[in-house]
Design a protein around this motif. Sequence first.
Motif, PDB file in Angstrom:
ATOM      1  N   TYR A 154       8.507   5.513   0.124  1.00 21.47           N
ATOM      2  CA  TYR A 154       7.430   5.525  -1.189  1.00 21.47           C
ATOM      3  C   TYR A 154       6.266   5.104  -0.555  1.00 21.47           C
ATOM      4  O   TYR A 154       5.246   5.176  -0.230  1.00 21.47           O
ATOM      5  CB  TYR A 154       8.432   5.150  -2.685  1.00 21.47           C
ATOM      6  CG  TYR A 154       7.331   5.357  -3.881  1.00 21.47           C
ATOM      7  CD1 TYR A 154       6.750   6.016  -4.557  1.00 21.47           C
ATOM      8  CD2 TYR A 154       6.544   3.814  -3.515  1.00 21.47           C
ATOM      9  CE1 TYR A 154       5.408   5.846  -5.604  1.00 21.47           C
ATOM     10  CE2 TYR A 154       5.556   3.540  -4.724  1.00 21.47           C
ATOM     11  CZ  TYR A 154       5.127   4.433  -5.628  1.00 21.47           C
ATOM     12  OH  TYR A 154       4.360   4.085  -6.781  1.00 21.47           O
ATOM     13  N   ASN A 155       6.403   3.579  -0.526  1.00 17.68           N
ATOM     14  CA  ASN A 155       5.930   2.812   0.859  1.00 17.68           C
ATOM     15  C   ASN A 155       4.771   3.067   1.442  1.00 17.68           C
ATOM     16  O   ASN A 155       3.639   3.233   1.529  1.00 17.68           O
ATOM     17  CB  ASN A 155       6.380   1.547   1.011  1.00 17.68           C
ATOM     18  CG  ASN A 155       6.935   0.517  -0.275  1.00 17.68           C
ATOM     19  OD1 ASN A 155       6.092   0.884  -1.298  1.00 17.68           O
ATOM     20  ND2 ASN A 155       7.767  -0.092   0.126  1.00 17.68           N
ATOM     21  N   LEU A 156       5.817   4.005   2.374  1.00 12.62           N
ATOM     22  CA  LEU A 156       5.024   4.914   3.361  1.00 12.62           C
ATOM     23  C   LEU A 156       3.911   6.394   2.998  1.00 12.62           C
ATOM     24  O   LEU A 156       2.609   5.806   3.445  1.00 12.62           O
ATOM     25  CB  LEU A 156       5.895   5.472   4.105  1.00 12.62           C
ATOM     26  CG  LEU A 156       6.909   4.387   5.364  1.00 12.62           C
ATOM     27  CD1 LEU A 156       7.956   5.210   6.197  1.00 12.62           C
ATOM     28  CD2 LEU A 156       6.078   3.599   6.501  1.00 12.62           C
ATOM     29  N   GLU A 157       4.089   6.451   2.089  1.00 12.74           N
ATOM     30  CA  GLU A 157       3.674   7.565   1.414  1.00 12.74           C
ATOM     31  C   GLU A 157       2.481   7.144   0.501  1.00 12.74           C
ATOM     32  O   GLU A 157       0.596   7.476   0.822  1.00 12.74           O
ATOM     33  CB  GLU A 157       4.592   8.571   0.637  1.00 12.74           C
ATOM     34  CG  GLU A 157       3.708   9.424  -0.106  1.00 12.74           C
ATOM     35  CD  GLU A 157       3.462  10.797   1.116  1.00 12.74           C
ATOM     36  OE1 GLU A 157       2.871  11.809   1.064  1.00 12.74           O
ATOM     37  OE2 GLU A 157       4.234  11.062   2.216  1.00 12.74           O
ATOM     38  N   MET A 158       2.273   6.032   0.349  1.00 14.04           N
ATOM     39  CA  MET A 158       1.183   5.690  -0.892  1.00 14.04           C
ATOM     40  C   MET A 158       0.244   4.934   0.288  1.00 14.04           C
ATOM     41  O   MET A 158      -0.933   5.090  -0.142  1.00 14.04           O
ATOM     42  CB  MET A 158       1.840   4.095  -1.581  1.00 14.04           C
ATOM     43  CG  MET A 158       2.811   4.772  -2.927  1.00 14.04           C
ATOM     44  SD  MET A 158       1.767   5.894  -4.317  1.00 14.04           S
ATOM     45  CE  MET A 158       2.739   7.039  -2.917  1.00 14.04           C
ATOM     46  N   ALA A 159       0.910   3.588   1.954  1.00 12.90           N
ATOM     47  CA  ALA A 159       0.130   3.765   2.460  1.00 12.90           C
ATOM     48  C   ALA A 159      -0.454   5.165   3.165  1.00 12.90           C
ATOM     49  O   ALA A 159      -2.248   4.692   3.206  1.00 12.90           O
ATOM     50  CB  ALA A 159       0.793   2.933   3.488  1.00 12.90           C
ATOM     51  N   LYS A 160       0.341   6.184   3.028  1.00 11.80           N
ATOM     52  CA  LYS A 160      -0.510   7.355   3.804  1.00 11.80           C
ATOM     53  C   LYS A 160      -2.130   7.570   3.162  1.00 11.80           C
ATOM     54  O   LYS A 160      -3.472   7.993   3.699  1.00 11.80           O
ATOM     55  CB  LYS A 160      -0.123   8.083   4.278  1.00 11.80           C
ATOM     56  CG  LYS A 160      -0.264   9.386   4.500  1.00 11.80           C
ATOM     57  CD  LYS A 160       0.893  10.637   5.178  1.00 11.80           C
ATOM     58  CE  LYS A 160       1.936  10.031   5.677  1.00 11.80           C
ATOM     59  NZ  LYS A 160       2.924  11.003   5.874  1.00 11.80           N
ATOM     60  N   ASN A 161      -1.758   8.037   1.319  1.00 10.05           N
ATOM     61  CA  ASN A 161      -2.991   7.921   0.467  1.00 10.05           C
ATOM     62  C   ASN A 161      -3.360   6.816   0.426  1.00 10.05           C
ATOM     63  O   ASN A 161      -4.728   7.374   0.845  1.00 10.05           O
ATOM     64  CB  ASN A 161      -2.366   8.350  -0.929  1.00 10.05           C
ATOM     65  CG  ASN A 161      -0.812   9.679  -0.770  1.00 10.05           C
ATOM     66  OD1 ASN A 161      -1.088  10.661   0.015  1.00 10.05           O
ATOM     67  ND2 ASN A 161      -0.024   9.489  -2.103  1.00 10.05           N
ATOM     68  N   ALA A 162      -3.478   5.707   0.788  1.00  9.96           N
ATOM     69  CA  ALA A 162      -4.932   5.084   0.499  1.00  9.96           C
ATOM     70  C   ALA A 162      -5.177   4.924   2.238  1.00  9.96           C
ATOM     71  O   ALA A 162      -7.067   4.339   2.139  1.00  9.96           O
ATOM     72  CB  ALA A 162      -3.779   3.574   0.408  1.00  9.96           C
ATOM     73  N   ARG A 163      -4.834   4.987   2.808  1.00  8.68           N
ATOM     74  CA  ARG A 163      -5.102   5.144   4.287  1.00  8.68           C
ATOM     75  C   ARG A 163      -6.848   6.078   4.159  1.00  8.68           C
ATOM     76  O   ARG A 163      -7.839   6.033   4.306  1.00  8.68           O
ATOM     77  CB  ARG A 163      -4.453   5.342   5.232  1.00  8.68           C
ATOM     78  CG  ARG A 163      -5.557   5.642   6.883  1.00  8.68           C
ATOM     79  CD  ARG A 163      -4.603   5.588   7.996  1.00  8.68           C
ATOM     80  NE  ARG A 163      -3.784   4.213   7.835  1.00  8.68           N
ATOM     81  CZ  ARG A 163      -2.722   4.280   9.121  1.00  8.68           C
ATOM     82  NH1 ARG A 163      -2.025   4.723   9.521  1.00  8.68           N
ATOM     83  NH2 ARG A 163      -2.044   2.802   8.797  1.00  8.68           N
ATOM     84  N   ALA A 164      -6.017   7.778   3.195  1.00 11.58           N
ATOM     85  CA  ALA A 164      -6.435   9.015   3.346  1.00 11.58           C
ATOM     86  C   ALA A 164      -7.780   8.432   1.960  1.00 11.58           C
ATOM     87  O   ALA A 164      -8.780   9.268   2.983  1.00 11.58           O
ATOM     88  CB  ALA A 164      -6.078  10.019   3.088  1.00 11.58           C
ATOM     89  N   ALA A 165      -8.383   7.845   1.693  1.00 13.70           N
ATOM     90  CA  ALA A 165      -8.998   7.228   1.009  1.00 13.70           C
ATOM     91  C   ALA A 165     -10.156   6.182   0.790  1.00 13.70           C
ATOM     92  O   ALA A 165     -10.613   6.524   0.118  1.00 13.70           O
ATOM     93  CB  ALA A 165      -8.112   7.470  -0.778  1.00 13.70           C
ATOM     94  N   ALA A 166      -9.686   5.647   2.007  1.00 14.68           N
ATOM     95  CA  ALA A 166     -10.196   4.285   1.722  1.00 14.68           C
ATOM     96  C   ALA A 166     -12.342   4.348   2.665  1.00 14.68           C
ATOM     97  O   ALA A 166     -12.681   4.059   2.269  1.00 14.68           O
ATOM     98  CB  ALA A 166      -9.579   3.398   3.362  1.00 14.68           C
ATOM     99  N   PRO A 167     -12.056   5.867   4.038  1.00 11.32           N
ATOM    100  CA  PRO A 167     -13.525   5.792   3.978  1.00 11.32           C
ATOM    101  C   PRO A 167     -14.997   6.448   2.757  1.00 11.32           C
ATOM    102  O   PRO A 167     -15.525   5.932   2.959  1.00 11.32           O
ATOM    103  CB  PRO A 167     -13.409   7.691   5.245  1.00 11.32           C
ATOM    104  CG  PRO A 167     -11.442   7.439   5.372  1.00 11.32           C
ATOM    105  CD  PRO A 167     -10.822   7.049   3.966  1.00 11.32           C
ATOM    106  N   ALA A 168     -13.842   6.967   1.857  1.00 12.15           N
ATOM    107  CA  ALA A 168     -15.079   7.467   0.360  1.00 12.15           C
ATOM    108  C   ALA A 168     -15.446   5.939   0.094  1.00 12.15           C
ATOM    109  O   ALA A 168     -16.644   5.696  -0.463  1.00 12.15           O
ATOM    110  CB  ALA A 168     -14.716   8.075  -0.669  1.00 12.15           C
ATOM    111  N   GLY A 169     -14.812   4.780   0.062  1.00 12.60           N
ATOM    112  CA  GLY A 169     -14.858   3.569  -0.845  1.00 12.60           C
ATOM    113  C   GLY A 169     -15.223   2.653  -0.550  1.00 12.60           C
ATOM    114  O   GLY A 169     -14.961   1.529  -0.663  1.00 12.60           O
ATOM    115  N   GLY A 170     -14.869   2.817   0.957  1.00 13.93           N
ATOM    116  CA  GLY A 170     -14.555   1.659   2.249  1.00 13.93           C
ATOM    117  C   GLY A 170     -16.266   1.074   2.893  1.00 13.93           C
ATOM    118  O   GLY A 170     -15.865  -0.157   3.409  1.00 13.93           O
TER     119      GLY A 170
END
Length: 284
Positions: free
Chosen positions: A256-272
């Motif tokens: 679960y934590n790995l999947e959440m980290a993967k989703n957060a990394r994928a969304a990072a360029p849009a809002g980072g």
Amino acid sequence: MTISWIQAAILGIFACLSSLPGMAGTSIGNYTLGRPLVGGLVCGIVLGDIKLGIMCGVAMQLVYIALVTPGGTVSADVRAISYIGIPLAMVAIQSQGLSATSTAAASLAKSMGTLVGTIGTVLFYGTATLNLVWQHMGWRDVEKGNFKKLYGVNWGWPWVSHLLFSFIPTLIMCKLGATAVTTLKTALPMDGIPMKTLFTVGAMLPCVGIAILLKQIVESAMDFVPFFVGFTLAASLSLNLVSCAVISLIFALLFYNLEMAKNARAAAPAGGSSIDDDDDEEDI
């Protein structure tokens, strides 16, 4: 062990509650009371041998661990497995003088459950077919505006279907089938080829349930790793099901934590980008 008419009637009521479509609903009925693991406890309480009932339920649960009903397609019905197969398996195990925790007892229980599960499929389609009659009556009441009669269609008439295809078959099979199972003790001795064949086939049936489960949830070769770890721990450390469940919870949290980290990394360029610009301005 014998099964009285009262005990068979109680098992018939639970078969009505746990059948699909069940009178106790899908969550409480089919997916809770209908599971062999829960049905084994109920049968053990009714027949007066909780340990043997649970052991039979555990053995049958391994076979039907991945039992689903996609689109109403039923390969085996749990009402027959849990409330016909388990009671008859309990009688057969005691009549053969087997220990409740022995491998032979588990194999015999699996074979009985598989045999009766096919009968349950006929009961399921019989229930569903007769329910179509009540459904037709409901549509007719809707067309006439008699909406109050729909309570009878939803809560009254379906009991007739379960009386015919759940209660009565369970009552007769549990009561009369127990005598037939006891008679098999003399017809089929333990050291005979038929019983040895039954035990051999029963010992392989859990592989079918585990294989169906893996086919549903395994998407890549790496998904096999948690299963291999679980089997290794159970075999080498002799861990019980509760201990394996705790370890599986650890794996679930990691994934679960790995999947959440993967989703957060994928969304990072849009809002980072705005965050990085603010940091640069503060540095200047």
